[in-house]
Enzyme design. Structure first.
Site, PDB file in Angstrom:
ATOM      1  N   HIS A  53       9.400  25.103  -2.057  1.00  0.00           N
ATOM      2  CA  HIS A  53       7.957  25.143  -2.237  1.00  0.00           C
ATOM      3  C   HIS A  53       7.435  26.525  -1.831  1.00  0.00           C
ATOM      4  CE1 HIS A  53       8.204  23.306   1.998  1.00  0.00           C
ATOM      5  NE2 HIS A  53       7.769  24.532   2.168  1.00  0.00           N
TER       6      HIS A  53
HETATM    7  P1  TYD Z   1       8.228  18.394   3.773  1.00  0.00           P
HETATM    8  O1  TYD Z   1       7.194  19.453   3.559  1.00  0.00           O
HETATM    9  O2  TYD Z   1       8.494  17.425   2.672  1.00  0.00           O
HETATM   10  O3  TYD Z   1       9.603  19.081   4.169  1.00  0.00           O
HETATM   11  P2  TYD Z   1      10.347  20.299   3.409  1.00  0.00           P
HETATM   12  O4  TYD Z   1       9.998  21.527   4.221  1.00  0.00           O
HETATM   13  O5  TYD Z   1      11.796  20.028   3.462  1.00  0.00           O
HETATM   14  O6  TYD Z   1       9.766  20.370   2.022  1.00  0.00           O
HETATM   15  O7  TYD Z   1       7.802  17.586   5.086  1.00  0.00           O
HETATM   16  C1  TYD Z   1       8.348  16.324   5.398  1.00  0.00           C
HETATM   17  C2  TYD Z   1       7.241  15.414   5.912  1.00  0.00           C
HETATM   18  O8  TYD Z   1       6.685  15.912   7.134  1.00  0.00           O
HETATM   19  C3  TYD Z   1       6.098  15.264   4.932  1.00  0.00           C
HETATM   20  O9  TYD Z   1       5.692  13.896   4.975  1.00  0.00           O
HETATM   21  C4  TYD Z   1       4.993  16.103   5.516  1.00  0.00           C
HETATM   22  C5  TYD Z   1       5.275  16.055   7.005  1.00  0.00           C
HETATM   23  N1  TYD Z   1       4.865  17.257   7.736  1.00  0.00           N
HETATM   24  C6  TYD Z   1       3.798  17.205   8.608  1.00  0.00           C
HETATM   25  O10 TYD Z   1       3.133  16.151   8.762  1.00  0.00           O
HETATM   26  N2  TYD Z   1       3.472  18.307   9.319  1.00  0.00           N
HETATM   27  C7  TYD Z   1       4.144  19.486   9.185  1.00  0.00           C
HETATM   28  O11 TYD Z   1       3.823  20.490   9.862  1.00  0.00           O
HETATM   29  C8  TYD Z   1       5.225  19.550   8.239  1.00  0.00           C
HETATM   30  C9  TYD Z   1       5.989  20.812   8.026  1.00  0.00           C
HETATM   31  C10 TYD Z   1       5.563  18.415   7.544  1.00  0.00           C
END
Ligand code: TYD
Length: 137
Positions: A53
């Site tokens: 992303h």
């Molecule tokens: P996600 O962004 O999907 O992880 P990746 O970096 O692998 O794409 O995040 C996983 C889950 O955690 C998603 O439900 C969002 C949540 N999250 C938060 O609530 N706060 C945060 O600071 C982050 C990074 C993720």
């Protein structure tokens, strides 16, 4: 593959002695922004990956404090790859850089420092949306 200005390394001071190591960094000093959020990633299967992303405004500083990970960066024009495998060597990931963390080892822990609180609307999670967003400027 061009790496150019995409790779912005952050080297933090590391103090090693017979007790082990200690790494530190201060906002607006070694870390070039005010830290508003911290999150860390671990227990990823060996060879696994995360991310894929870009952020619209959030800045990230990424450190692999244990194990290793191959970080892939893409600004829509140029791509770069860099291994993080030292606890004091990190990467600054600016907004509008498509990034993924790949090739995890079983013990990898990635520490992420962020300039903004979590906000899902700051994410570009679709690569074609990302390209359109960049073209719009
Ligand atoms: P996600 O962004 O999907 O992880 P990746 O970096 O692998 O794409 O995040 C996983 C889950 O955690 C998603 O439900 C969002 C949540 N999250 C938060 O609530 N706060 C945060 O600071 C982050 C990074 C993720």
């Amino acid at each position: 593959m061009k790496s150019g200005a995409l790779i912005k390394k952050i080297i933090l001071p590391i103090k090693r002695d017979d007790r082990g190591f200690l790494v530190y960094g201060e906002a607006n000093n070694q870390l070039p922004f005010e830290i508003k959020r911290v999150f860390y990633i671990g227990d990823v299967e060996s060879g696994g990956n995360r991310g894929h992303h870009a952020h619209k405004e959030n800045i990230l500083a990424l450190f692999c404090i244990q194990g290793k990970s191959l970080i892939k960066l893409d600004n829509g024009t140029d791509k770069a790859e860099v291994w993080l495998d030292s606890p004091n060597e990190g990467l600054l990931i600016n907004p509008l850089i498509w990034h993924s963390m790949e090739e995890f080892s079983k013990d990898t822990i990635l520490l992420c420092l962020a300039s903004l609180p979590y906000n899902e609307s700051d994410y570009l999670r679709d690569y074609e949306d990302f390209k359109i967003h960049i073209k719009k400027g």
